[in-house]
Scaffold this motif. Structure first.
Motif, short mmCIF file in Angstrom:
data_model
loop_
_atom_site.label_atom_id
_atom_site.label_comp_id
_atom_site.label_asym_id
_atom_site.label_seq_id
_atom_site.Cartn_x
_atom_site.Cartn_y
_atom_site.Cartn_z
N LEU A 171 -51.89 -46.96 38.44
CA LEU A 171 -52.36 -47.75 37.30
C LEU A 171 -53.54 -48.63 37.71
CD1 LEU A 171 -48.95 -48.83 35.71
CD2 LEU A 171 -50.19 -46.66 35.49
N VAL A 172 -53.48 -49.17 38.92
CA VAL A 172 -54.60 -49.96 39.43
C VAL A 172 -55.87 -49.11 39.47
CG1 VAL A 172 -55.48 -51.23 41.42
CG2 VAL A 172 -53.09 -51.49 40.74
N ARG A 173 -55.73 -47.87 39.96
CA ARG A 173 -56.89 -46.97 40.01
C ARG A 173 -57.39 -46.65 38.60
NH1 ARG A 173 -59.56 -47.67 43.95
NH2 ARG A 173 -60.75 -45.84 43.29
N ALA A 174 -56.47 -46.39 37.68
CA ALA A 174 -56.87 -46.08 36.30
C ALA A 174 -57.59 -47.26 35.67
CB ALA A 174 -55.65 -45.70 35.48
N LYS A 175 -57.09 -48.46 35.92
CA LYS A 175 -57.73 -49.64 35.37
C LYS A 175 -59.16 -49.78 35.88
CE LYS A 175 -56.33 -54.41 34.31
NZ LYS A 175 -57.50 -55.21 34.70
N ALA A 176 -59.38 -49.47 37.17
CA ALA A 176 -60.72 -49.52 37.74
C ALA A 176 -61.61 -48.41 37.16
CB ALA A 176 -60.65 -49.41 39.26
N LEU A 177 -61.06 -47.22 37.01
CA LEU A 177 -61.83 -46.10 36.47
C LEU A 177 -62.28 -46.34 35.04
CD1 LEU A 177 -59.68 -43.16 37.90
CD2 LEU A 177 -62.01 -43.77 38.62
N LEU A 178 -61.50 -47.08 34.28
CA LEU A 178 -61.86 -47.36 32.89
C LEU A 178 -63.17 -48.14 32.78
CD1 LEU A 178 -58.42 -48.24 31.27
CD2 LEU A 178 -59.93 -46.35 30.62
N ALA A 179 -63.57 -48.79 33.84
CA ALA A 179 -64.84 -49.52 33.82
C ALA A 179 -66.05 -48.59 33.78
CB ALA A 179 -64.93 -50.45 35.02
N GLN A 180 -65.86 -47.33 34.10
CA GLN A 180 -66.97 -46.38 34.08
C GLN A 180 -67.43 -46.16 32.64
OE1 GLN A 180 -65.97 -42.80 36.22
NE2 GLN A 180 -65.32 -43.92 38.06
N SER A 181 -68.72 -45.89 32.48
CA SER A 181 -69.30 -45.78 31.14
C SER A 181 -68.68 -44.67 30.32
CB SER A 181 -70.81 -45.58 31.24
OG SER A 181 -71.11 -44.40 31.98
N GLU A 182 -68.21 -43.61 30.96
CA GLU A 182 -67.66 -42.48 30.20
C GLU A 182 -66.41 -42.86 29.43
OE1 GLU A 182 -65.46 -39.25 32.17
OE2 GLU A 182 -66.05 -40.16 34.09
N PHE A 183 -65.76 -43.97 29.79
CA PHE A 183 -64.54 -44.38 29.13
C PHE A 183 -64.73 -45.60 28.22
CE2 PHE A 183 -62.96 -42.45 33.18
CZ PHE A 183 -62.48 -41.27 32.60
#
Length: 490
Positions: A171-183
């Motif tokens: 979940l920590v990784r997903a939360k960080a990935l959500l910062a990417q523009s594609e999301f």
């Protein structure tokens, strides 16, 4: 057991920690976890919103998963629970454990047009063990891209990513990935939950500190309500997993006023249950509900059949009010009524239906387990009604049927004065009288038949009523929650 007196300094700290999310003088009227969700979620008679999750809503193939999802849609579940793993081929699959066998893929499950076109919320549990950030990113990128590409996680329809604490790094990784523009289109519509089994209070705090949104607790855990209220006071959503199919109607009804979501196996069979999970949450059976955890002190308020608040003034015969800090890590947090013998709280003359019975609950910490004195926790037992009480060496729940009381029992030797206990008693008009402690059933009575006898005495907390004003059999201990419902065969 550590306790705190009701002082203005402590009140200030508790209000600062919890007033926004609890509305301490109200019940589920402000800051509800599901505010803003477009789907009309089930609402209890007293106004609490409870989302219902279809447990393990999938099969061993995409076709089986489609069938399970169709059943959940037909049964009006709100949350569609899918478990997700990562296979060696880098693809996310829907399954309970990482089998590396051919299963339905996660993307295929989300491509289900019936699910896409519905207003149901995804409730996604990451089952993959956490190994490395790189492997986690592969899994979570696949999950997030499928959610995005299949048009989930939008305004009014959040998707919830969930994991047990030993896997929360996903979940920590997903939360960080959500910062990417594609999301950018979905990042504000993803919520994160931790499922917590151990080190409960520290892990609830950790969930808050991680910036997550909710916690899920095992429905039979000790001191359940202390953990639920701690989470709410910290601004988190709080719910339970996984209430069973057997007697599932009781668990849903007993918990409906105090949680934000319930994962359940109830009504998952080939034939629909006589009463759906949604109908149980909404059924107009409420007679009395008082939860002092959500209140700041006298005058207390309780509810009857709807959200109208009825006051309880402080007096010479009412119990003291104890307030425990959210940081205290006691069995309870927030407010409790502290009975020391000789005090009681009277409500009103709340009768069952003539042919039916009662469902009652109480959250209790015991101060006297050894004296053998009769002590009523919650009662309407005046040649009629019910009693949840200590009697000699037993805790018992009894109802008055056909001229006498019949009891379900549990040994007091199984209790202590440190933990709090969630007690539930029920009789539906035909069959056994039943008693649960922390949602584990105890020794039921022999089967009986007939409606519980009615009387003109009020429901009383902390003593046994004898008429409108006389009391006896006083309780010693803390009571935080007390609830009474009309109960029938479901």
């Amino acid at each position: 057991m550590q306790s705190f007196t009701f002082t203005s300094r402590l009140l200030t700290r508790v209000l600062a920690a919890g007033a926004v999310c609890l509305g301490l003088l109200g019940h589920a009227q402000a800051g509800n976890y599901w505010n803003g969700v477009s789907r009309a979620l089930p609402v209890s008679p007293l106004g609490n919103i409870v989302a219902l999750s279809c447990h393990n809503c999938y099969g061993n193939s995409n076709a089986e998963t489609t069938t399970e999802v169709a059943l959940a849609l037909a049964r009006d579940f709100d949350l569609i629970e899918l478990d997700v793993t990562l296979h060696a081929n880098g693809v996310a699959y829907v399954e309970h454990t990482d089998s590396e066998e051919a299963r339905g893929t996660f993307d295929a499950a989300l491509a289900n047009s019936s699910l896409q076109q519905s207003n149901r919320l995804l409730f996604l549990e990451i089952k993959e063990a956490y190994g490395s950030a790189a492997a986690s990113d592969t899994l979570m990128l696949g999950v997030l891209r499928s959610i995005r590409d299949r048009n989930y996680a939008s305004a009014g329809r959040p998707a919830v990513l969930r994991a047990f604490m030993d896997r929360h790094q996903h979940l920590v990784r997903a939360k960080a990935l959500l910062a990417q523009s594609e999301f950018a289109g979905i990042r504000d519509h993803i919520r994160f939950h931790n499922l917590i089994q151990t080190d409960i209070r520290n892990n609830i705090r950790a969930t808050k500190n991680l910036g997550f949104h909710g916690v899920e607790l095992e429905y039979r855990m000790p001191s359940l309500f202390g953990a639920l209220i701690q989470a709410k006071m910290l601004g988190l959503g709080a719910g339970v997993y996984t209430t069973p199919a057997s007697m599932g109607e009781l668990y849903l009804s007993a918990l409906r006023e105090d949680v934000d979501f319930i994962t359940s196996d109830y009504d998952r069979g080939a034939s629909p249950a006589a009463t759906s999970a949604r109908a149980l949450v909404q059924e107009s059976t409420s007679l009395m509900y008082l939860n002092t955890a959500q209140q700041a002190g006298y005058p207390l308020s309780y509810r009857r059949s709807n959200g109208t608040a009825y006051p309880i003034a402080q007096g010479s015969a009412t119990p003291a009010f104890e307030l425990l800090s959210v940081a205290s890590d006691e069995d309870r947090v927030g407010g409790s009524m502290a009975f020391s013998g000789g005090q009681s709280v009277g409500t009103w003359d709340a009768d069952n239906d003539a042919a039916g019975g009662f469902l009652v609950t109480a959250v209790v910490n015991f101060d006297d387990l050894a004296s053998g004195s009769t002590a009523a926790i919650l009662a309407k037992s005046d040649t009629g009604g019910f009693a949840l009480e200590q009697y000699a060496t037993q805790l018992r729940f009894g109802v008055y049927v056909n001229g006498s009381y019949s009891y379900a029992t549990a040994p007091l030797s199984a209790f202590n004065g440190t933990d709090s206990y969630f007690l539930v008693g029920a009789y539906d008009g035909s069959g056994a009288v039943r008693l649960w402690v922390n949602n584990v059933e105890q020794t039921a009575s022999a089967s009986i038949s007939g409606g519980v006898g009615q009387n003109n005495s009020p429901v009383v907390i902390g003593a046994d009523p004898q008429g409108a004003t006389t009391r006896r059999f006083y309780f010693s201990g803390k009571i935080q929650q007390a609830m009474v419902q009309r109960w029938r065969n479901h």
